[in-house]
Design a protein around this motif. Structure first.
Motif, PDB file in Angstrom:
ATOM      1  N   GLN B 104       0.618  -1.160   0.078  1.00  0.00           N
ATOM      2  CA  GLN B 104      -0.045  -0.071  -0.034  1.00  0.00           C
ATOM      3  C   GLN B 104       0.895   1.201  -0.034  1.00  0.00           C
ATOM      4  OE1 GLN B 104      -2.565  -0.429   3.413  1.00  0.00           O
ATOM      5  NE2 GLN B 104      -4.115  -1.341   2.301  1.00  0.00           N
ATOM      6  N   LYS B 105       1.939   1.260   0.909  1.00  0.00           N
ATOM      7  CA  LYS B 105       2.801   2.615   1.060  1.00  0.00           C
ATOM      8  C   LYS B 105       3.498   2.596  -0.249  1.00  0.00           C
ATOM      9  CE  LYS B 105       2.228   3.451   5.340  1.00  0.00           C
ATOM     10  NZ  LYS B 105       1.319   4.938   5.963  1.00  0.00           N
ATOM     11  N   VAL B 106       4.009   1.504  -1.134  1.00  0.00           N
ATOM     12  CA  VAL B 106       4.811   1.796  -2.338  1.00  0.00           C
ATOM     13  C   VAL B 106       3.854   2.406  -3.168  1.00  0.00           C
ATOM     14  CG1 VAL B 106       5.703   0.210  -4.110  1.00  0.00           C
ATOM     15  CG2 VAL B 106       6.403  -0.005  -1.700  1.00  0.00           C
ATOM     16  N   GLN B 107       2.559   1.726  -3.428  1.00  0.00           N
ATOM     17  CA  GLN B 107       1.709   2.344  -4.133  1.00  0.00           C
ATOM     18  C   GLN B 107       1.427   3.731  -4.108  1.00  0.00           C
ATOM     19  OE1 GLN B 107       0.138   0.879  -6.971  1.00  0.00           O
ATOM     20  NE2 GLN B 107       1.802  -0.572  -6.829  1.00  0.00           N
ATOM     21  N   GLN B 108       1.039   4.030  -2.991  1.00  0.00           N
ATOM     22  CA  GLN B 108       1.167   5.539  -2.347  1.00  0.00           C
ATOM     23  C   GLN B 108       2.190   6.509  -2.972  1.00  0.00           C
ATOM     24  OE1 GLN B 108      -1.796   6.820  -1.624  1.00  0.00           O
ATOM     25  NE2 GLN B 108      -0.924   8.864  -1.704  1.00  0.00           N
ATOM     26  N   ALA B 109       3.398   5.783  -2.593  1.00  0.00           N
ATOM     27  CA  ALA B 109       4.523   6.504  -3.020  1.00  0.00           C
ATOM     28  C   ALA B 109       4.923   6.780  -4.385  1.00  0.00           C
ATOM     29  CB  ALA B 109       5.776   6.231  -2.203  1.00  0.00           C
ATOM     30  N   LEU B 110       4.432   5.666  -5.053  1.00  0.00           N
ATOM     31  CA  LEU B 110       4.481   5.809  -6.625  1.00  0.00           C
ATOM     32  C   LEU B 110       3.701   6.931  -7.353  1.00  0.00           C
ATOM     33  CD1 LEU B 110       4.747   2.245  -7.643  1.00  0.00           C
ATOM     34  CD2 LEU B 110       6.406   3.774  -8.314  1.00  0.00           C
ATOM     35  N   LYS B 111       2.438   6.945  -6.570  1.00  0.00           N
ATOM     36  CA  LYS B 111       1.638   8.059  -7.123  1.00  0.00           C
ATOM     37  C   LYS B 111       2.162   9.508  -6.751  1.00  0.00           C
ATOM     38  CE  LYS B 111      -2.688   5.570  -7.155  1.00  0.00           C
ATOM     39  NZ  LYS B 111      -4.143   5.399  -6.637  1.00  0.00           N
ATOM     40  N   GLU B 112       2.635   9.502  -5.605  1.00  0.00           N
ATOM     41  CA  GLU B 112       3.389  10.793  -5.143  1.00  0.00           C
ATOM     42  C   GLU B 112       4.642  11.146  -6.337  1.00  0.00           C
ATOM     43  OE1 GLU B 112       1.749  10.451  -0.684  1.00  0.00           O
ATOM     44  OE2 GLU B 112       3.859  10.828  -0.810  1.00  0.00           O
ATOM     45  N   ALA B 113       5.360  10.046  -6.378  1.00  0.00           N
ATOM     46  CA  ALA B 113       6.614  10.314  -7.133  1.00  0.00           C
ATOM     47  C   ALA B 113       5.865  10.749  -8.530  1.00  0.00           C
ATOM     48  CB  ALA B 113       7.125   9.255  -7.101  1.00  0.00           C
ATOM     49  N   THR B 114       5.048  10.064  -9.114  1.00  0.00           N
ATOM     50  CA  THR B 114       4.357  10.417 -10.340  1.00  0.00           C
ATOM     51  C   THR B 114       4.198  11.914 -10.347  1.00  0.00           C
ATOM     52  OG1 THR B 114       3.665   8.282 -10.649  1.00  0.00           O
ATOM     53  CG2 THR B 114       2.746   9.817 -12.411  1.00  0.00           C
ATOM     54  N   LYS B 169       4.397   2.621 -14.707  1.00  0.00           N
ATOM     55  CA  LYS B 169       4.793   1.076 -15.231  1.00  0.00           C
ATOM     56  C   LYS B 169       4.215   0.240 -13.932  1.00  0.00           C
ATOM     57  CE  LYS B 169       8.388  -2.151 -16.527  1.00  0.00           C
ATOM     58  NZ  LYS B 169       9.806  -2.348 -16.423  1.00  0.00           N
ATOM     59  N   SER B 170       4.531   0.628 -12.683  1.00  0.00           N
ATOM     60  CA  SER B 170       4.434  -0.063 -11.487  1.00  0.00           C
ATOM     61  C   SER B 170       3.077   0.161 -10.583  1.00  0.00           C
ATOM     62  CB  SER B 170       5.690   0.047 -10.534  1.00  0.00           C
ATOM     63  OG  SER B 170       6.855  -0.161 -11.188  1.00  0.00           O
ATOM     64  N   ILE B 171       2.399   1.108 -11.085  1.00  0.00           N
ATOM     65  CA  ILE B 171       1.064   1.356 -10.275  1.00  0.00           C
ATOM     66  C   ILE B 171      -0.060   0.440 -10.895  1.00  0.00           C
ATOM     67  CG2 ILE B 171      -0.625   3.318 -10.360  1.00  0.00           C
ATOM     68  CD1 ILE B 171       1.715   5.224 -10.105  1.00  0.00           C
ATOM     69  N   LYS B 172      -0.636  -0.150  -9.946  1.00  0.00           N
ATOM     70  CA  LYS B 172      -1.745  -0.970 -10.169  1.00  0.00           C
ATOM     71  C   LYS B 172      -3.239  -0.545 -10.486  1.00  0.00           C
ATOM     72  CE  LYS B 172       0.710  -4.646  -7.413  1.00  0.00           C
ATOM     73  NZ  LYS B 172       1.574  -4.741  -8.738  1.00  0.00           N
ATOM     74  N   ASP B 173      -3.347   0.724 -10.057  1.00  0.00           N
ATOM     75  CA  ASP B 173      -4.656   1.619 -10.187  1.00  0.00           C
ATOM     76  C   ASP B 173      -4.781   2.072 -11.544  1.00  0.00           C
ATOM     77  OD1 ASP B 173      -6.642   3.589 -10.054  1.00  0.00           O
ATOM     78  OD2 ASP B 173      -6.121   4.581  -8.365  1.00  0.00           O
ATOM     79  N   SER B 174      -5.435   1.192 -12.407  1.00  0.00           N
ATOM     80  CA  SER B 174      -5.272   1.429 -13.917  1.00  0.00           C
ATOM     81  C   SER B 174      -6.133   2.747 -14.285  1.00  0.00           C
ATOM     82  CB  SER B 174      -5.794   0.135 -14.633  1.00  0.00           C
ATOM     83  OG  SER B 174      -7.202   0.141 -14.292  1.00  0.00           O
ATOM     84  N   GLU B 175      -7.272   3.273 -13.394  1.00  0.00           N
ATOM     85  CA  GLU B 175      -7.948   4.377 -13.840  1.00  0.00           C
ATOM     86  C   GLU B 175      -6.908   5.528 -13.743  1.00  0.00           C
ATOM     87  OE1 GLU B 175     -11.615   5.833 -11.698  1.00  0.00           O
ATOM     88  OE2 GLU B 175     -11.825   3.645 -11.707  1.00  0.00           O
ATOM     89  N   PHE B 176      -6.061   5.678 -12.485  1.00  0.00           N
ATOM     90  CA  PHE B 176      -5.287   6.601 -12.428  1.00  0.00           C
ATOM     91  C   PHE B 176      -4.133   6.723 -13.413  1.00  0.00           C
ATOM     92  CE2 PHE B 176      -0.861   7.808 -10.756  1.00  0.00           C
ATOM     93  CZ  PHE B 176      -1.232   9.132 -10.058  1.00  0.00           C
ATOM     94  N   VAL B 177      -3.471   5.511 -14.131  1.00  0.00           N
ATOM     95  CA  VAL B 177      -2.713   5.276 -15.112  1.00  0.00           C
ATOM     96  C   VAL B 177      -3.189   6.014 -16.363  1.00  0.00           C
ATOM     97  CG1 VAL B 177      -1.445   3.776 -16.210  1.00  0.00           C
ATOM     98  CG2 VAL B 177      -1.287   3.364 -14.159  1.00  0.00           C
ATOM     99  N   LEU B 178      -4.541   5.621 -16.618  1.00  0.00           N
ATOM    100  CA  LEU B 178      -5.304   6.049 -17.842  1.00  0.00           C
ATOM    101  C   LEU B 178      -5.405   7.682 -17.854  1.00  0.00           C
ATOM    102  CD1 LEU B 178      -7.984   3.546 -18.748  1.00  0.00           C
ATOM    103  CD2 LEU B 178      -6.024   4.246 -20.095  1.00  0.00           C
ATOM    104  N   LYS B 179      -5.777   7.982 -16.655  1.00  0.00           N
ATOM    105  CA  LYS B 179      -6.077   9.385 -16.696  1.00  0.00           C
ATOM    106  C   LYS B 179      -4.822  10.507 -16.838  1.00  0.00           C
ATOM    107  CE  LYS B 179      -7.868  12.809 -13.012  1.00  0.00           C
ATOM    108  NZ  LYS B 179      -6.410  13.424 -13.103  1.00  0.00           N
ATOM    109  N   ILE B 180      -3.800   9.853 -16.260  1.00  0.00           N
ATOM    110  CA  ILE B 180      -2.437  10.587 -16.304  1.00  0.00           C
ATOM    111  C   ILE B 180      -2.183  10.603 -17.875  1.00  0.00           C
ATOM    112  CG2 ILE B 180       0.094  10.623 -16.103  1.00  0.00           C
ATOM    113  CD1 ILE B 180      -1.375  11.397 -13.563  1.00  0.00           C
TER     114      ILE B 180
END
Lengths: 210, 210
Positions: B104-114, B169-180
């Protein structure tokens, strides 16, 4: 450029000081690209996984560090070349003799001012060629840094090219002008081609997305 | 990034320090571009020849200075976002509960890093749009600086885009990925188109050469 803080450098760039200007900024982009190449190399050397390519990457590191130093030198020299040109333009032009001497000095200063961005173009061309082995063989965790280095070199080349051209515009020695253009044209093509190749390697690694 | 000397910044960029890296370098290219825009504006304002456009150019100067500040902020924030990601990756992953929390923390940090390179892309897109009026109406003696600013913004965008993608590439939230991705695609097209237009203006001024 080396002793100032980044903040001071950017403030000077934004100000009405005649220099630093775009030429120095072009060299800075080159120095940033070279530093990123060195980072990728430094994160590759000494790792068990990359033992087979260690010697080659060490050679690339030597090259990128030399280029980084040279881009730094050019960033400073661009400032001086500009001052030389400004001094020539300020020479008196009352009498025909004065006009003639001023004209000669301006032409000489224009050639000198051209040589700095031309060298930036040459260095950017040398540097981007090193990105291809680095992106293929360097630490894959830093693959975007190799890609960004290539983008920085293309940026440095294109930026410096504009400053070459604005000087060439006023140079009357048409042989000199032709010679410079003839050297730059194939470099530009090769830079575009290599940047695309490096970008393809990065995309391949990122899963072929976009 | 502001207090270090340029030399120290480039040394750190080249070193095995985890940050600064390519994301911070992308923001620096943006800051350099914004500073060059400000230089052109500062050399336009107050000149009799450019009185008719003074108000417009003053507005552009306000915008470029805000963007310069924001690129500076992003250059620093990229360093912190990277540290957050590194910390998440270092979390324990022995038990299933630990694994889940780390994930969970990695996914959160990946979104922040994005979000940092994504904001660099947004700023570069905003900034390059200002180059077109500047290259047409700003001080013609500095036309290559306007052109170089546009090249720097394209460089900042493309560089930051690679760092957006490596995180996506490593973010599993596909909605977030598509939106970006959906937001970035038209920006990239517009940046290429504007850079070409700015470059055409510069070339026109240089006599249509090359």
């Amino acid at each position: 450029m080396c002793q100032d803080s980044l903040k001071t450098y950017l403030d000077d760039l934004a100000s009405t000081k005649p220099a630093p200007g775009g030429g120095s900024a072009a060299a800075l982009a080159g120095a940033v690209g070279a530093a990123l190449m060195s980072k990728v190399a430094n994160f590759t050397i000494g790792k068990e996984k990359y033992k087979a390519v260690e010697e080659e990457i060490s050679g690339l590191l030597d090259d990128s560090e030399l280029l980084r130093e040279d881009f730094g030198r050019l960033s400073s020299e661009d400032i001086h070349a500009y001052q030389g040109l400004a001094a020539a333009f300020r020479m008196p032009k009352e009498t025909p003799a004065e006009k003639k001497e001023r004209q000669q000095k301006v032409q000489q200063a224009l050639k000198e001012a051209t040589s700095v961005p031309f060298e930036i173009c040459q260095d950017a061309h040398k540097a981007i060629k090193l990105c291809l082995p680095l992106v293929k063989k360097g630490n894959a965790n830093l693959i975007t840094d190799s890609g960004i280095a290539a983008i920085m070199f293309k940026c440095a080349f294109e930026s410096a090219l504009l400053n070459v051209e604005i000087n060439l515009k006023s140079i009357k020695d048409s042989e000199f002008v032709l010679k410079i253009r003839k050297e730059l044209k194939p470099m530009q093509k090769e830079i575009d081609a290599i940047n695309q190749k490096v970008n393809s390697e990065v995309k391949k690694h990122l899963g072929g997305l976009r």
